[in-house]
Design a protein around this motif. Structure first.
Motif, PDB file in Angstrom:
ATOM      1  N   ASP A  51      -2.525  -3.953  -3.173  1.00  0.00           N
ATOM      2  CA  ASP A  51      -1.829  -5.220  -2.638  1.00  0.00           C
ATOM      3  C   ASP A  51      -1.063  -4.660  -1.361  1.00  0.00           C
ATOM      4  O   ASP A  51      -0.107  -3.908  -1.274  1.00  0.00           O
ATOM      5  CB  ASP A  51      -0.737  -5.675  -3.775  1.00  0.00           C
ATOM      6  CG  ASP A  51      -0.150  -6.810  -3.281  1.00  0.00           C
ATOM      7  OD1 ASP A  51      -0.267  -7.203  -2.066  1.00  0.00           O
ATOM      8  OD2 ASP A  51       0.749  -7.331  -4.243  1.00  0.00           O
ATOM      9  N   MET A  53       1.205  -5.084   2.058  1.00  0.00           N
ATOM     10  CA  MET A  53       2.698  -5.416   2.331  1.00  0.00           C
ATOM     11  C   MET A  53       2.964  -5.260   3.810  1.00  0.00           C
ATOM     12  O   MET A  53       2.511  -4.513   4.420  1.00  0.00           O
ATOM     13  CB  MET A  53       3.676  -4.593   1.400  1.00  0.00           C
ATOM     14  CG  MET A  53       3.606  -4.579  -0.159  1.00  0.00           C
ATOM     15  SD  MET A  53       4.693  -3.701  -0.906  1.00  0.00           S
ATOM     16  CE  MET A  53       4.109  -1.858  -0.152  1.00  0.00           C
ATOM     17  N   GLY A  59      -0.447  -5.611   6.471  1.00  0.00           N
ATOM     18  CA  GLY A  59      -0.822  -5.728   5.020  1.00  0.00           C
ATOM     19  C   GLY A  59      -2.080  -5.406   4.689  1.00  0.00           C
ATOM     20  O   GLY A  59      -2.481  -4.586   3.802  1.00  0.00           O
ATOM     21  N   TYR A 117       4.166  -1.343   7.620  1.00  0.00           N
ATOM     22  CA  TYR A 117       3.239  -1.530   6.463  1.00  0.00           C
ATOM     23  C   TYR A 117       3.122  -0.850   5.344  1.00  0.00           C
ATOM     24  O   TYR A 117       3.626   0.522   5.393  1.00  0.00           O
ATOM     25  CB  TYR A 117       1.835  -1.768   7.008  1.00  0.00           C
ATOM     26  CG  TYR A 117       0.973  -0.873   7.495  1.00  0.00           C
ATOM     27  CD1 TYR A 117       1.341   0.467   7.541  1.00  0.00           C
ATOM     28  CD2 TYR A 117      -0.466  -1.021   7.825  1.00  0.00           C
ATOM     29  CE1 TYR A 117       0.475   1.485   7.672  1.00  0.00           C
ATOM     30  CE2 TYR A 117      -1.430  -0.100   8.191  1.00  0.00           C
ATOM     31  CZ  TYR A 117      -0.869   1.085   8.092  1.00  0.00           C
ATOM     32  OH  TYR A 117      -1.507   2.348   8.442  1.00  0.00           O
ATOM     33  N   THR A 120       0.626  -1.233  -2.326  1.00  0.00           N
ATOM     34  CA  THR A 120       0.377  -0.591  -3.579  1.00  0.00           C
ATOM     35  C   THR A 120      -0.877  -0.232  -4.077  1.00  0.00           C
ATOM     36  O   THR A 120      -1.625  -0.351  -3.505  1.00  0.00           O
ATOM     37  CB  THR A 120       0.863  -1.827  -4.757  1.00  0.00           C
ATOM     38  OG1 THR A 120      -0.359  -2.763  -4.834  1.00  0.00           O
ATOM     39  CG2 THR A 120       2.167  -2.555  -4.235  1.00  0.00           C
ATOM     40  N   CYS A 172       9.233 -11.194   4.859  1.00  0.00           N
ATOM     41  CA  CYS A 172       8.212 -11.080   5.975  1.00  0.00           C
ATOM     42  C   CYS A 172       7.793 -12.391   6.336  1.00  0.00           C
ATOM     43  O   CYS A 172       7.098 -12.419   7.509  1.00  0.00           O
ATOM     44  CB  CYS A 172       7.040 -10.146   5.653  1.00  0.00           C
ATOM     45  SG  CYS A 172       7.499  -8.393   5.361  1.00  0.00           S
ATOM     46  N   TYR A 176       4.687 -13.215   2.544  1.00  0.00           N
ATOM     47  CA  TYR A 176       4.283 -11.929   2.395  1.00  0.00           C
ATOM     48  C   TYR A 176       5.232 -10.920   2.235  1.00  0.00           C
ATOM     49  O   TYR A 176       6.592 -11.015   2.602  1.00  0.00           O
ATOM     50  CB  TYR A 176       3.519 -11.517   3.642  1.00  0.00           C
ATOM     51  CG  TYR A 176       2.193 -12.222   3.892  1.00  0.00           C
ATOM     52  CD1 TYR A 176       1.190 -11.919   3.194  1.00  0.00           C
ATOM     53  CD2 TYR A 176       2.489 -13.343   4.604  1.00  0.00           C
ATOM     54  CE1 TYR A 176      -0.080 -12.967   3.103  1.00  0.00           C
ATOM     55  CE2 TYR A 176       1.340 -14.092   4.786  1.00  0.00           C
ATOM     56  CZ  TYR A 176       0.031 -13.862   4.051  1.00  0.00           C
ATOM     57  OH  TYR A 176      -1.071 -14.523   4.189  1.00  0.00           O
ATOM     58  N   ARG A 177       5.314  -9.883   1.288  1.00  0.00           N
ATOM     59  CA  ARG A 177       6.212  -9.105   0.657  1.00  0.00           C
ATOM     60  C   ARG A 177       6.581  -8.088   1.642  1.00  0.00           C
ATOM     61  O   ARG A 177       5.787  -7.389   2.592  1.00  0.00           O
ATOM     62  CB  ARG A 177       5.909  -8.507  -0.536  1.00  0.00           C
ATOM     63  CG  ARG A 177       5.622  -9.634  -1.584  1.00  0.00           C
ATOM     64  CD  ARG A 177       5.515  -8.854  -2.964  1.00  0.00           C
ATOM     65  NE  ARG A 177       4.581  -7.771  -2.916  1.00  0.00           N
ATOM     66  CZ  ARG A 177       4.498  -6.723  -3.744  1.00  0.00           C
ATOM     67  NH1 ARG A 177       5.338  -6.463  -4.496  1.00  0.00           N
ATOM     68  NH2 ARG A 177       3.400  -6.018  -3.749  1.00  0.00           N
ATOM     69  N   SER A 178       7.768  -7.697   1.652  1.00  0.00           N
ATOM     70  CA  SER A 178       8.476  -6.434   2.464  1.00  0.00           C
ATOM     71  C   SER A 178       8.161  -5.051   1.743  1.00  0.00           C
ATOM     72  O   SER A 178       8.232  -5.145   0.483  1.00  0.00           O
ATOM     73  CB  SER A 178      10.025  -6.823   2.932  1.00  0.00           C
ATOM     74  OG  SER A 178      10.486  -5.626   3.382  1.00  0.00           O
ATOM     75  N   CYS A 179       8.183  -4.052   2.441  1.00  0.00           N
ATOM     76  CA  CYS A 179       7.973  -2.748   1.747  1.00  0.00           C
ATOM     77  C   CYS A 179       9.286  -2.479   1.150  1.00  0.00           C
ATOM     78  O   CYS A 179       9.384  -1.464   0.129  1.00  0.00           O
ATOM     79  CB  CYS A 179       7.593  -1.774   2.709  1.00  0.00           C
ATOM     80  SG  CYS A 179       5.849  -1.851   3.552  1.00  0.00           S
ATOM     81  N   ARG A 181      11.054  -3.843  -0.821  1.00  0.00           N
ATOM     82  CA  ARG A 181      11.149  -4.546  -2.140  1.00  0.00           C
ATOM     83  C   ARG A 181      10.762  -3.330  -2.997  1.00  0.00           C
ATOM     84  O   ARG A 181      11.167  -3.361  -4.427  1.00  0.00           O
ATOM     85  CB  ARG A 181      10.291  -5.343  -2.607  1.00  0.00           C
ATOM     86  CG  ARG A 181      10.822  -6.938  -2.109  1.00  0.00           C
ATOM     87  CD  ARG A 181       9.851  -8.078  -2.569  1.00  0.00           C
ATOM     88  NE  ARG A 181       9.727  -8.178  -4.021  1.00  0.00           N
ATOM     89  CZ  ARG A 181       8.796  -8.806  -4.398  1.00  0.00           C
ATOM     90  NH1 ARG A 181       7.990  -9.535  -3.907  1.00  0.00           N
ATOM     91  NH2 ARG A 181       9.233  -9.219  -5.893  1.00  0.00           N
ATOM     92  N   ASP A 250       1.748 -15.955  -5.212  1.00  0.00           N
ATOM     93  CA  ASP A 250       1.107 -14.761  -4.348  1.00  0.00           C
ATOM     94  C   ASP A 250      -0.414 -14.989  -4.842  1.00  0.00           C
ATOM     95  O   ASP A 250      -0.953 -15.472  -5.511  1.00  0.00           O
ATOM     96  CB  ASP A 250       1.951 -13.645  -5.220  1.00  0.00           C
ATOM     97  CG  ASP A 250       1.660 -12.223  -4.299  1.00  0.00           C
ATOM     98  OD1 ASP A 250       0.852 -12.360  -3.298  1.00  0.00           O
ATOM     99  OD2 ASP A 250       2.412 -11.300  -4.744  1.00  0.00           O
TER     100      ASP A 250
END
Length: 261
Positions: A51, A53, A59, A117, A120, A172, A176-179, A181, A250
């Motif tokens: 996944d 990020m 990402g 970037y 996971t 983000c 979109y997720r930030s690293c 987290r 998501d």
């Protein structure tokens, strides 16, 4: 967008046990792009899910690097040790492959200490009657099967999430997720290796790899009911539909591998 195969794939692990598998990914309603990536390598007994990020283009690039680099790294190690391969050795080789890929991602864009970037990783390598799991981040690996006369679900991997961080899932923008987290991710530049787990599996056991777009909205009970009573092909479809119906914004991705006689 949905990605899947036209029917279940089959393969044979290194000591002869056969398996069937299926994978699926669907773009979440809150995302313009799908940063999830999956790759199945039945000839290696390797399955990888990632996944991405960061901003969409970064990402996606990070997740692409994970799924493109992992099979090459694992294949290289397996060729060197194929005749002496044991679950314990396989765990060490898979860990080394994950670390190599993570460092390569770090050097590509994060080398200047700016975390642009990351991604996971949840993966499994099948070695005879053992499953070797590796994970970095919060994508998960489960084993689902009959134990003591009833079906059970066992979460194998750990979630590497920060517990003292206020960063939200939309840090983000555009969902979109930030690293930030995560306490650990592919490309973080850390010397800390992945979490590794080697588990004995029986005939009929099923392995599930999934991103947080699925496990964050479905309970273990819901996942168990679907996977335990379905073929891999039906399971990934039903999991995707149920997660979407439960309101997951998501990206939703999963791979199910079932050992067969």
């Amino acid at each position: 967008m949905m990605i899947g195969t036209d029917g279940e794939g089959t393969g044979t692990v290194h000591t002869g046990r056969k398996f069937i598998y299926e994978e699926r990914t669907e773009k979440g309603t809150g995302c313009r792009h799908n940063q999830d990536r999956l790759v199945s390598c039945p000839e290696l007994g390797l399955f990888v899910l990632s996944d991405g990020m960061g901003e969409p283009i970064f990402g996606e690039e990070a997740a692409d690097l994970v799924i493109k680099s992992m099979p090459k790294a694992v294949d290289q190690f397996l060729r060197e040790y194929d005749h002496a391969l044991s679950p314990a050795l396989a765990e060490g080789l898979l860990s080394a492959a994950i670390e190599r890929v993570s460092k390569g991602i770090f050097k590509r864009r994060n080398y200047d200490r700016k975390t642009l970037y990351g991604a996971t990783l949840s993966c499994v390598l099948l070695i005879g009657d053992h499953a070797v799991f590796g994970n970095v981040g919060d994508s998960r690996g489960y084993i689902i099967g009959e134990r003591n006369g009833r079906n059970e679900i066992i979460k194998i991997t750990n979630d590497h999430r920060r517990t003292d961080d206020h960063v939200t899932g939309k840090e983000c923008g555009n969902g979109y997720r930030s690293c930030k987290r995560l306490s650990k991710f592919m490309g973080d530049g850390s010397d800390e290796g992945p979490d590794m787990f080697t588990v004995q599996i029986g005939y009929g056991d099923k392995i599930l790899l999934c991103t947080d777009g699925l496990h964050s909205v479905l309970s273990d009970r819901e996942i168990l009911d679907i996977v335990a009573n379905s073929t891999p092909s039906d399971a990934v479809r039903e999991l995707t539909e149920k997660a979407a119906g439960a309101g997951s914004a998501d990206n939703i991705s999963s791979a199910v591998i079932s050992t067969i006689v």
